[in-house]
Write a protein that holds these residues in place. Structure first.
Motif, PDB file in Angstrom:
ATOM      1  N   UNK A   4       0.822  -1.213   0.000  1.00 32.92           N
ATOM      2  CA  UNK A   4       0.000   0.000   0.000  1.00 32.92           C
ATOM      3  C   UNK A   4       0.856   1.263   0.000  1.00 32.92           C
ATOM      4  N   UNK A   5       0.405   2.250  -0.720  1.00 35.00           N
ATOM      5  CA  UNK A   5       1.059   3.554  -0.715  1.00 35.00           C
ATOM      6  C   UNK A   5       0.281   4.470   0.227  1.00 35.00           C
ATOM      7  N   UNK A   6       0.953   4.970   1.210  1.00 30.52           N
ATOM      8  CA  UNK A   6       0.285   5.800   2.218  1.00 30.52           C
ATOM      9  C   UNK A   6       0.781   7.239   2.135  1.00 30.52           C
ATOM     10  N   UNK A   7      -0.148   8.173   2.285  1.00 30.94           N
ATOM     11  CA  UNK A   7       0.200   9.590   2.252  1.00 30.94           C
ATOM     12  C   UNK A   7      -0.439  10.280   3.437  1.00 30.94           C
ATOM     13  N   UNK A   8       0.275  11.206   4.020  1.00 35.02           N
ATOM     14  CA  UNK A   8      -0.256  11.986   5.138  1.00 35.02           C
ATOM     15  C   UNK A   8       0.246  13.419   5.017  1.00 35.02           C
ATOM     16  N   UNK A   9      -0.664  14.395   5.202  1.00 40.23           N
ATOM     17  CA  UNK A   9      -0.231  15.787   5.187  1.00 40.23           C
ATOM     18  C   UNK A   9      -1.159  16.617   6.054  1.00 40.23           C
ATOM     19  N   UNK A  10      -0.692  17.771   6.419  1.00 38.57           N
ATOM     20  CA  UNK A  10      -1.473  18.703   7.229  1.00 38.57           C
ATOM     21  C   UNK A  10      -1.601  20.031   6.505  1.00 38.57           C
ATOM     22  N   UNK A  11      -2.748  20.663   6.672  1.00 43.66           N
ATOM     23  CA  UNK A  11      -2.998  21.966   6.077  1.00 43.66           C
ATOM     24  C   UNK A  11      -3.363  22.935   7.195  1.00 43.66           C
ATOM     25  N   UNK A  12      -2.705  24.062   7.234  1.00 46.69           N
ATOM     26  CA  UNK A  12      -2.968  25.064   8.258  1.00 46.69           C
ATOM     27  C   UNK A  12      -3.993  26.070   7.744  1.00 46.69           C
ATOM     28  N   UNK A  13      -4.987  26.391   8.579  1.00 48.79           N
ATOM     29  CA  UNK A  13      -5.998  27.388   8.233  1.00 48.79           C
ATOM     30  C   UNK A  13      -5.889  28.569   9.192  1.00 48.79           C
ATOM     31  N   UNK A  14      -6.076  29.752   8.648  1.00 47.85           N
ATOM     32  CA  UNK A  14      -6.063  30.954   9.481  1.00 47.85           C
ATOM     33  C   UNK A  14      -7.118  31.916   8.940  1.00 47.85           C
ATOM     34  N   UNK A  15      -7.955  32.421   9.822  1.00 49.98           N
ATOM     35  CA  UNK A  15      -8.876  33.480   9.423  1.00 49.98           C
ATOM     36  C   UNK A  15      -9.138  34.378  10.615  1.00 49.98           C
ATOM     37  N   UNK A  16      -9.586  35.588  10.328  1.00 49.51           N
ATOM     38  CA  UNK A  16      -9.690  36.612  11.355  1.00 49.51           C
ATOM     39  C   UNK A  16     -11.096  37.191  11.405  1.00 49.51           C
ATOM     40  N   UNK A  17     -11.562  37.443  12.622  1.00 48.39           N
ATOM     41  CA  UNK A  17     -12.834  38.132  12.839  1.00 48.39           C
ATOM     42  C   UNK A  17     -12.539  39.585  13.187  1.00 48.39           C
ATOM     43  N   UNK A  18     -13.071  40.499  12.387  1.00 46.21           N
ATOM     44  CA  UNK A  18     -12.901  41.935  12.614  1.00 46.21           C
ATOM     45  C   UNK A  18     -14.217  42.538  13.116  1.00 46.21           C
ATOM     46  N   UNK A  19     -14.111  43.579  13.909  1.00 43.15           N
ATOM     47  CA  UNK A  19     -15.289  44.318  14.377  1.00 43.15           C
ATOM     48  C   UNK A  19     -15.158  45.770  13.956  1.00 43.15           C
ATOM     49  N   UNK A  20     -16.252  46.336  13.470  1.00 44.48           N
ATOM     50  CA  UNK A  20     -16.224  47.721  13.007  1.00 44.48           C
ATOM     51  C   UNK A  20     -17.633  48.298  13.039  1.00 44.48           C
TER      52      UNK A  20
END
Length: 387
Positions: A4-20
């Motif tokens: 079997x060929x196995x693959x593993x990876x991670x993805x980083x997410x970033x988002x911001x909540x602004x108030x105005x």
């Protein structure tokens, strides 16, 4: 044989909540700065999707968006503004999704462009779903305009529409690029919409933060009376707890069966459908939470004094806690929401209750007989308040 060929990876997410306040006022450069942060020295295409309730309440909004984009035309390229019917009906079919996809195609909105959705939680859910499936993901900016969407539904990573008579049956996990809370939009809310969103704040307080619950308890009348400062703190704190849960809970895309942020939601989702979505989501969640804490008391998880204290806060804010189900058939249909919730989880039933204020407690089995008694108790208590 090949191994079997196995693959593993991670993805980083970033988002911001602004108030105005006054996001599209010409002197407010927040929106421009957010787009400019993504891509400097290059114009970025924007497709706006706007809740008709917001457009009708803020009659200069569409004009202001165009003027704003013209002022900052070196970075902002306004392609089109689509106005869609607001409320739960906006996501009860794929009609609006099709309209948005058509506009994405016709305006050549690509993965380096933005869909900007302005509206309540249902419109944001629907537009986010359309953006997530176009080109396998067009960038999304959410501008929520209700208390509930500013403190809860718009700050997460989920997008959806309803199908087959089930809430959020079709959907994606796709984090937005950014969320912008503009307090100016709250000024035109009906009272029931102002109140409804506080249910989600009580939800996170009850399962995660006794200090926040005490704040809501102390400021219940101020919140009901539309005190701006109390509401702004409530929205901010609720959103903060919600976003911390997503990042620190270890299961942002809900691959497991424990979903504490769905506290009170198994019956809320079913009740919304049973009433033809005449109930606001927050109104249904308030009823659902009170039902589940009543059940928690009946199985010995919380004391009578804790139950009474919780109910008093909901009532002081102005919630009607009565369930509009009377017949045995209606009650059984409501309770079938437990099984539908298990199916939605995709495996083991996990219902979040509380073992104290600020302390979540998961159970994997519900006694339907006791849940019926809890429902009868809620309706008897709420009826006596009405009388």
């Amino acid at each position: 044989m090949f191994k079997p060929i196995e693959q593993e990876f991670q993805v980083s997410y970033r988002y911001t909540l602004h108030s105005t306040k006054g996001l599209f006022d010409l002197g407010n450069d927040l929106f421009k700065s957010i787009i400019e942060e993504y891509k400097q020295n290059s114009r970025v295409k924007l497709l706006f999707v706007i809740d008709d309730g917001v457009a009708n309440a803020h009659t200069d909004l569409l004009k202001n968006i165009v003027s704003y984009c013209e002022k900052y035309s070196y970075i902002l390229s306004h392609t089109q503004s689509i106005v869609v019917k607001g409320g739960e009906q906006s996501k009860n079919s794929d009609g609006n999704v099709g309209e948005i996809l058509k506009a994405i195609n016709e305006n050549a909105i690509c993965r380096h462009s933005f869909v900007v959705v302005i509206g309540g939680g249902a419109v944001i859910d629907m537009a986010g779903y359309a953006a997530a499936i176009a080109h396998r993901g067009v960038k999304l900016i959410r501008i929520p305009t209700t208390v509930l969407s500013q403190n809860d539904s718009a700050v997460g990573v989920k997008n959806s529409i309803n199908a087959f008579g089930k809430k959020n049956f079709l959907g994606t996990f796709a984090p937005p690029y950014s969320i912008i809370n503009d307090s100016e939009f709250l000024s035109t809310l009906e009272q029931r919409d102002w109140i409804a969103g506080i249910a989600e704040a009580l939800k996170v307080a009850l399962i995660k933060d006794v200090g926040f619950f005490e704040y809501l308890e102390k400021h219940a009348e101020k919140l009901r009376e539309r005190d701006h400062e109390a509401m702004q703190y409530t929205i901010y704190k609720c959103a903060e707890i919600h976003m911390q849960h997503i990042s620190q809970g270890g299961d942002p895309f809900e691959s497991g069966s424990s979903r504490p942020l769905d506290f009170g939601h198994w019956s809320a989702h079913k009740l919304e459908h049973m009433t033809g979505y005449s109930l606001r989501h927050g109104e249904a969640v308030a009823k659902g939470i009170v039902l589940d804490v009543t059940y928690a008391h009946m199985i010995g998880l919380i004391s009578e004094s804790e139950l009474d204290r919780i109910i008093r806060v909901f009532e002081a804010i102005g919630f009607d806690l009565h369930f509009p189900v009377e017949s045995e058939a209606e009650i059984n249909r409501l309770l079938n929401g437990i099984e539908e919730f298990r199916e939605h989880l995709g495996g083991q039933l996990t219902i979040t209750l509380i073992s104290g204020i600020g302390k979540k407690h998961d159970v994997h089995k519900i006694d339907n007989f006791l849940m019926k008694k809890a429902l009868q108790s809620v309706n008897k208590t709420s009826n006596s308040k009405i009388l």
